[in-house]
Design an enzyme around this catalytic site. Structure first.
Site, PDB file in Angstrom:
ATOM      1  N   HIS A 105      17.718  37.947  28.646  1.00 57.05           N
ATOM      2  CA  HIS A 105      18.261  36.611  28.853  1.00 57.05           C
ATOM      3  C   HIS A 105      17.479  35.480  27.888  1.00 57.05           C
ATOM      4  O   HIS A 105      16.309  35.649  27.918  1.00 57.05           O
ATOM      5  CB  HIS A 105      18.469  36.175  30.219  1.00 57.05           C
ATOM      6  CG  HIS A 105      16.805  36.022  30.913  1.00 57.05           C
ATOM      7  ND1 HIS A 105      16.292  34.984  31.018  1.00 57.05           N
ATOM      8  CD2 HIS A 105      16.389  37.191  31.371  1.00 57.05           C
ATOM      9  CE1 HIS A 105      15.136  34.984  31.585  1.00 57.05           C
ATOM     10  NE2 HIS A 105      15.167  36.396  31.731  1.00 57.05           N
ATOM     11  N   GLY A 132      17.776  49.692   6.055  1.00 55.88           N
ATOM     12  CA  GLY A 132      16.664  50.511   5.528  1.00 55.88           C
ATOM     13  C   GLY A 132      15.493  49.487   5.626  1.00 55.88           C
ATOM     14  O   GLY A 132      14.449  49.985   6.206  1.00 55.88           O
TER      15      GLY A 132
END
Length: 221
Positions: free
Chosen positions: A137, A71
């Site tokens: 990447h 949350g």
């Protein structure tokens, strides 16, 4: 092996348990939850055995704990620290369909189905990435970071500790996102973001600053 998952809130976690148990039938799962109303009940058939106050009693050499709370990253960080301070050993809860080749990660990792991480991505401790998110990447993801579903992070991006990234947010290549940043749902981040900033929109702009409650998101000293 016993695995206790903190946060009996999302039934997707139970589906992941069922998937993992097909290949690891000897692993036993249960939930922890700090809501007293949930304790002693079943969450989609899986027992909720107590809250973080039970960690000291449950810990052991063949026991691992994983925090599923997402949350807020501050709450995730605080509750994981409670587990560690009580002597619990963190484990990872990772969907078996995720390719972890050439990936470096810490412990306390929660990765849902459909997460894609490209080569040379590194994840810090206590990190959670939701379904369908992509990390390009050489991305560097800090400790206690959360990514909601459908986040897209381009290559060579650095994400600071405690950052919360909302659903379908996009971060362009080679940017640095500071510590304890909040990135709103659908935001398109086109430039570096300073520590504690809250950014929204396309292109993303800073609308306020989060309280500087924590310096970092490390759960180990």
């Amino acid at each position: 092996m016993k695995v206790y998952l903190l946060g009996a809130a999302n039934p997707e976690a139970v589906r992941m348990i069922l998937t993992l148990q097909r290949s690891q039938p000897d692993v036993q799962f249960a939930f922890l939850d700090n809501d007293p109303a949930k304790q002693g009940t079943l969450f989609y058939g899986v027992p909720v055995v107590g809250g973080t106050d039970k960690v000291a009693e449950l810990k052991g050499p063949d026991t691992r704990f994983v925090n599923l709370i997402t949350g807020t990253t501050a709450l995730r960080y605080r509750t994981t620290c409670e587990i560690v301070e009580a002597g619990g050993t963190l484990g990872n809860f990772i969907h078996p369909g995720i390719d972890l080749t050439m990936i470096t990660m810490g412990v306390g990792t929660y990765l849902q189905e459909g997460v894609i991480m490209q080569a040379q991505v590194s994840l810090g401790d206590n990190t959670s990435i939701s379904a369908g998110s992509v990390v390009g990447h050489e991305g560097q993801i800090g400790h206690s970071v959360f990514m909601a579903p459908g986040v897209c992070i381009a290559g060579c991006v650095e994400i600071g500790d405690g950052t919360f990234i909302g659903t379908n947010a996009t971060i362009l290549p080679r940017l640095r996102i500071g510590r304890w940043v909040t990135i709103g749902a659908g935001a398109v981040v086109t430039k570096d973001v300073p520590d504690y900033a809250v950014v929204v929109g396309s292109p993303a702009r800073t609308i306020k600053t989060n309280p500087a409650s924590f310096q970092d998101g490390r759960v180990f000293n």
